[in-house]
Each structure stands twice: as structure tokens, then as C-alpha cells.
Design a protein around this motif. Sequence first.
Motif, PDB file in Angstrom:
ATOM      1  N   GLU A  96     -66.670 -49.420 -40.522  1.00  0.00           N
ATOM      2  CA  GLU A  96     -67.604 -48.742 -41.413  1.00  0.00           C
ATOM      3  C   GLU A  96     -66.937 -48.557 -42.781  1.00  0.00           C
ATOM      4  OE1 GLU A  96     -69.132 -45.318 -39.340  1.00  0.00           O
ATOM      5  OE2 GLU A  96     -70.338 -46.571 -37.995  1.00  0.00           O
ATOM      6  N   GLY A  97     -66.738 -47.333 -43.252  1.00  0.00           N
ATOM      7  CA  GLY A  97     -66.176 -47.150 -44.595  1.00  0.00           C
ATOM      8  C   GLY A  97     -64.679 -47.068 -44.645  1.00  0.00           C
ATOM      9  N   LEU A  98     -63.989 -47.282 -43.534  1.00  0.00           N
ATOM     10  CA  LEU A  98     -62.534 -47.156 -43.474  1.00  0.00           C
ATOM     11  C   LEU A  98     -61.851 -48.518 -43.489  1.00  0.00           C
ATOM     12  CD1 LEU A  98     -62.090 -44.332 -40.811  1.00  0.00           C
ATOM     13  CD2 LEU A  98     -61.468 -44.190 -43.231  1.00  0.00           C
ATOM     14  N   ASP A 110     -51.784 -50.896 -57.513  1.00  0.00           N
ATOM     15  CA  ASP A 110     -51.915 -52.358 -57.486  1.00  0.00           C
ATOM     16  C   ASP A 110     -53.207 -52.792 -56.808  1.00  0.00           C
ATOM     17  OD1 ASP A 110     -50.769 -55.037 -57.899  1.00  0.00           O
ATOM     18  OD2 ASP A 110     -50.524 -55.090 -55.723  1.00  0.00           O
ATOM     19  N   ASP A 111     -53.676 -52.036 -55.836  1.00  0.00           N
ATOM     20  CA  ASP A 111     -54.887 -52.391 -55.093  1.00  0.00           C
ATOM     21  C   ASP A 111     -56.137 -52.300 -55.954  1.00  0.00           C
ATOM     22  OD1 ASP A 111     -57.301 -51.311 -53.218  1.00  0.00           O
ATOM     23  OD2 ASP A 111     -55.995 -52.659 -52.069  1.00  0.00           O
ATOM     24  N   GLU A 112     -56.188 -51.351 -56.875  1.00  0.00           N
ATOM     25  CA  GLU A 112     -57.302 -51.151 -57.812  1.00  0.00           C
ATOM     26  C   GLU A 112     -58.631 -50.774 -57.154  1.00  0.00           C
ATOM     27  OE1 GLU A 112     -57.107 -52.839 -62.161  1.00  0.00           O
ATOM     28  OE2 GLU A 112     -57.715 -54.380 -60.743  1.00  0.00           O
ATOM     29  N   SER A 113     -58.613 -50.304 -55.919  1.00  0.00           N
ATOM     30  CA  SER A 113     -59.848 -49.809 -55.327  1.00  0.00           C
ATOM     31  C   SER A 113     -60.244 -48.456 -55.914  1.00  0.00           C
ATOM     32  CB  SER A 113     -59.691 -49.678 -53.804  1.00  0.00           C
ATOM     33  OG  SER A 113     -59.565 -50.948 -53.203  1.00  0.00           O
ATOM     34  N   THR A 114     -59.300 -47.785 -56.572  1.00  0.00           N
ATOM     35  CA  THR A 114     -59.607 -46.540 -57.277  1.00  0.00           C
ATOM     36  C   THR A 114     -59.381 -46.752 -58.777  1.00  0.00           C
ATOM     37  OG1 THR A 114     -57.361 -45.733 -56.762  1.00  0.00           O
ATOM     38  CG2 THR A 114     -59.163 -45.039 -55.305  1.00  0.00           C
ATOM     39  N   VAL A 115     -58.150 -46.624 -59.259  1.00  0.00           N
ATOM     40  CA  VAL A 115     -57.905 -46.785 -60.691  1.00  0.00           C
ATOM     41  C   VAL A 115     -58.028 -48.248 -61.118  1.00  0.00           C
ATOM     42  CG1 VAL A 115     -56.468 -44.761 -61.024  1.00  0.00           C
ATOM     43  CG2 VAL A 115     -55.417 -46.872 -60.211  1.00  0.00           C
ATOM     44  N   ALA A 116     -58.572 -48.466 -62.325  1.00  0.00           N
ATOM     45  CA  ALA A 116     -58.656 -49.806 -62.916  1.00  0.00           C
ATOM     46  C   ALA A 116     -57.350 -50.073 -63.656  1.00  0.00           C
ATOM     47  CB  ALA A 116     -59.854 -49.902 -63.852  1.00  0.00           C
ATOM     48  N   LEU A 154     -57.901 -46.662 -46.974  1.00  0.00           N
ATOM     49  CA  LEU A 154     -58.965 -46.582 -47.972  1.00  0.00           C
ATOM     50  C   LEU A 154     -60.243 -46.121 -47.307  1.00  0.00           C
ATOM     51  CD1 LEU A 154     -60.307 -47.263 -50.768  1.00  0.00           C
ATOM     52  CD2 LEU A 154     -60.617 -49.593 -49.881  1.00  0.00           C
ATOM     53  N   TYR A 155     -60.926 -45.168 -47.950  1.00  0.00           N
ATOM     54  CA  TYR A 155     -62.227 -44.713 -47.469  1.00  0.00           C
ATOM     55  C   TYR A 155     -63.231 -44.812 -48.607  1.00  0.00           C
ATOM     56  CZ  TYR A 155     -66.049 -41.767 -45.853  1.00  0.00           C
ATOM     57  OH  TYR A 155     -67.290 -41.308 -45.496  1.00  0.00           O
ATOM     58  N   GLY A 156     -64.341 -45.496 -48.348  1.00  0.00           N
ATOM     59  CA  GLY A 156     -65.393 -45.625 -49.330  1.00  0.00           C
ATOM     60  C   GLY A 156     -66.715 -45.158 -48.764  1.00  0.00           C
ATOM     61  N   ALA A 157     -67.402 -44.283 -49.507  1.00  0.00           N
ATOM     62  CA  ALA A 157     -68.715 -43.780 -49.103  1.00  0.00           C
ATOM     63  C   ALA A 157     -69.586 -43.706 -50.337  1.00  0.00           C
ATOM     64  CB  ALA A 157     -68.596 -42.404 -48.449  1.00  0.00           C
ATOM     65  N   MET A 163     -58.054 -43.340 -51.619  1.00  0.00           N
ATOM     66  CA  MET A 163     -57.045 -44.207 -51.023  1.00  0.00           C
ATOM     67  C   MET A 163     -55.685 -43.528 -51.060  1.00  0.00           C
ATOM     68  SD  MET A 163     -56.040 -48.147 -51.993  1.00  0.00           S
ATOM     69  CE  MET A 163     -54.696 -48.973 -51.121  1.00  0.00           C
ATOM     70  N   ALA A 164     -54.875 -43.810 -50.050  1.00  0.00           N
ATOM     71  CA  ALA A 164     -53.490 -43.345 -50.005  1.00  0.00           C
ATOM     72  C   ALA A 164     -52.618 -44.458 -49.443  1.00  0.00           C
ATOM     73  CB  ALA A 164     -53.365 -42.088 -49.144  1.00  0.00           C
ATOM     74  N   SER A 165     -51.365 -44.529 -49.889  1.00  0.00           N
ATOM     75  CA  SER A 165     -50.424 -45.527 -49.370  1.00  0.00           C
ATOM     76  C   SER A 165     -49.042 -44.899 -49.264  1.00  0.00           C
ATOM     77  CB  SER A 165     -50.375 -46.762 -50.270  1.00  0.00           C
ATOM     78  OG  SER A 165     -49.910 -46.444 -51.576  1.00  0.00           O
ATOM     79  N   TYR A 166     -48.243 -45.422 -48.323  1.00  0.00           N
ATOM     80  CA  TYR A 166     -46.895 -44.895 -48.110  1.00  0.00           C
ATOM     81  C   TYR A 166     -46.006 -45.990 -47.548  1.00  0.00           C
ATOM     82  CZ  TYR A 166     -42.957 -42.382 -46.085  1.00  0.00           C
ATOM     83  OH  TYR A 166     -41.696 -41.974 -45.762  1.00  0.00           O
ATOM     84  N   ASN A 167     -44.769 -46.005 -48.018  1.00  0.00           N
ATOM     85  CA  ASN A 167     -43.735 -46.833 -47.398  1.00  0.00           C
ATOM     86  C   ASN A 167     -42.427 -46.074 -47.413  1.00  0.00           C
ATOM     87  OD1 ASN A 167     -43.873 -47.846 -50.448  1.00  0.00           O
ATOM     88  ND2 ASN A 167     -41.764 -48.133 -49.731  1.00  0.00           N
ATOM     89  N   GLU A 168     -41.675 -46.209 -46.344  1.00  0.00           N
ATOM     90  CA  GLU A 168     -40.407 -45.501 -46.240  1.00  0.00           C
ATOM     91  C   GLU A 168     -39.293 -46.270 -46.927  1.00  0.00           C
ATOM     92  OE1 GLU A 168     -39.080 -45.161 -42.244  1.00  0.00           O
ATOM     93  OE2 GLU A 168     -39.527 -47.228 -41.728  1.00  0.00           O
TER      94      GLU A 168
END
Length: 306
Positions: A96-98, A110-116, A154-157, A163-168
Motif C-alpha cells: 500500500e503506501g509503505l 538523495d532519494d528525493e521522495s521528500t526534499v527536491a 517511506l510512507y506516502g498518503a 521518509m527516514a533512513s539509517y545506517n550504522e
Amino acid sequence: MKKTVLAGLALGMGASAAAADVSFSGYGRFGLLYDEGNTDNKTRIEQRFRLNIDASTESDNGLRFAARLRVQTDDQEDGTSNVAENNAARFQVDYEGLRLQVGNISGVFDDESTVAYYGFEPGLVGLVGQYSTFQGPIVEYETGGVGVNGVSLLYGAGDLAVMASYNEDHDDDIGTDFTENAEVGIAYDFGPVRLAAAYGTQTTAGEDIDYYVLTADGSIGDLDYAVFIGDDDVGNETSYGLSGQYRVGAATHLVASYAGGGADDLDEAVGIGFRHDLGGGVRLSGMAGQNEEGDTVGDLGVRFDF
């Protein structure tokens, strides 16, 4: 340019139930590139071939599973070309939206699903952009290496995207320079304009480096535009920029970008160019301008998407 969040999620859920699929996509480009700062080889042949390999299937309960590998070859600053390189896989699950991604991910910026973040880059290569004076250590999808081996959600509705991302920090495990990064972003499309914000932090050698970006993008008649404001603990100064493309004919756009501010040792970065579509996924592009190092740059060539 990255796909918008709505287009990406629509594609993710477009596969038919229980249907497995392997597809190929990418692009090729070639032309001439000029960089005043490359004293050994100011003018050289520019070339890139990129092949994306995507595999996907859908479970009986509607979960879509996918993975991507990339093969790419580029020109080098000395005028030679490298042998095609591949990278680590990026895995994905959609429902669905996830959208969950694991492995060689793009971070929020880098993904640009939020900020341009990238906006509209003039020319064939993207020698300058609205982000040129921003020095935040964003997490990028790695084309010729292992990537950060992180996770993003990423969640879109409707008009909202989060969106959130993490790497250790796992540089001791694989012998790379990756550090711990966490990024979050949010965007809302108001119709005439989409507003977005993203924040990131990198932890390296016990020190936190914070960075953030605010963007606005939209269209006014034949003009598509993006506005960029950023700050980071690297240059310790606010950076700003804008970019856009303007339709001047049925197949031709003028494309321009500007970036200012940032660290004291950076110059303004400005570029103006054109893009002319030849049909069939082929376009002719070129630009001239100055990068953040104060060097004159330019390019001219052809790109074809497949």
C-alpha cells in the motif's frame, strides 16, 4: 532526476499478483566536457553507460518484493574510460503506501521522495546545481561499491510523504569510510507548490555533524522551478539556490541553476543550458557556467534512455 514519491509508489504496487518479473533499464550518454579546473585535461570525451537490473515478485497477501543491481562505466578525468563496475544490491518491500528498502540505499536527501535536493540540473552531466554550495554529508546510492548497507522507510498518503533512513558505522567490518548516518524528511504537496524539509546527522570519531535542507518546487505555466535552502556543520554557513526549466518549444527547454552561500572558500555556482528532445527517449543537452570552485565548466552531448 529522481521519481516523485507518488510515481514511485504507484510503480511499486503496479505488478500483478504472484507475477515474477526481471527487467532492464538505464541510459547511455556521450559528448564533450570542459572543466577549467582539470589542468591536465580540460576538455575530454564524456561518456557513461548505466544498466539497472530489477527483479520483483508479489506474495499472495499483496506484498511486493524487489531488488536492484547496477552495472555502469564512466569516463575518467584523465580522458580514459573505466571498465564497467557493479554494486551491492538494494532490496525493497512495498505494501500500500509503505516502502521499505534495505542494503545499498539512498538516504532521504538523495532519494528525493521528500526534499527536491537536486532540482533541475543544466547540461548533460550536472556539473553545477542548486545544491553546489551545500556540504552536508548526505547518504547516496552507491553505483560502483557496497553502499552503506542501511535501511529506509517511506510512507506516502495522498499529498503527504514521510521518509527516514539509517545506517550504522561499520567501517571496521568492511574496510570502508562509512560512518553512522540518520536522516528524516517530510513533504506536502499543496497543488501549486510542494514544500519539504529534511534533517540529517552523521556521527564520526565521536563528533556529530548536523545538516538540513528546506525546498519548495512546483510549476507556473511553462516554468518548472525548485528553491533550495540548506545548512550544515561542515561549511558552517547557510547555502541557498534555485533552479528551473522553461519550455520554449514543443521539444525544447531552457534549464538554469544557481547556488550561493556556503563556506567562505566557495564561489557562486551558476549554469545555463538547454535540453532538446529528439523522440524515442533521446535528447541533446548542453550547458555553460561556473562551479563552486570558481572554474568555468561546460558540456554538450546526447543521452538516450531505455
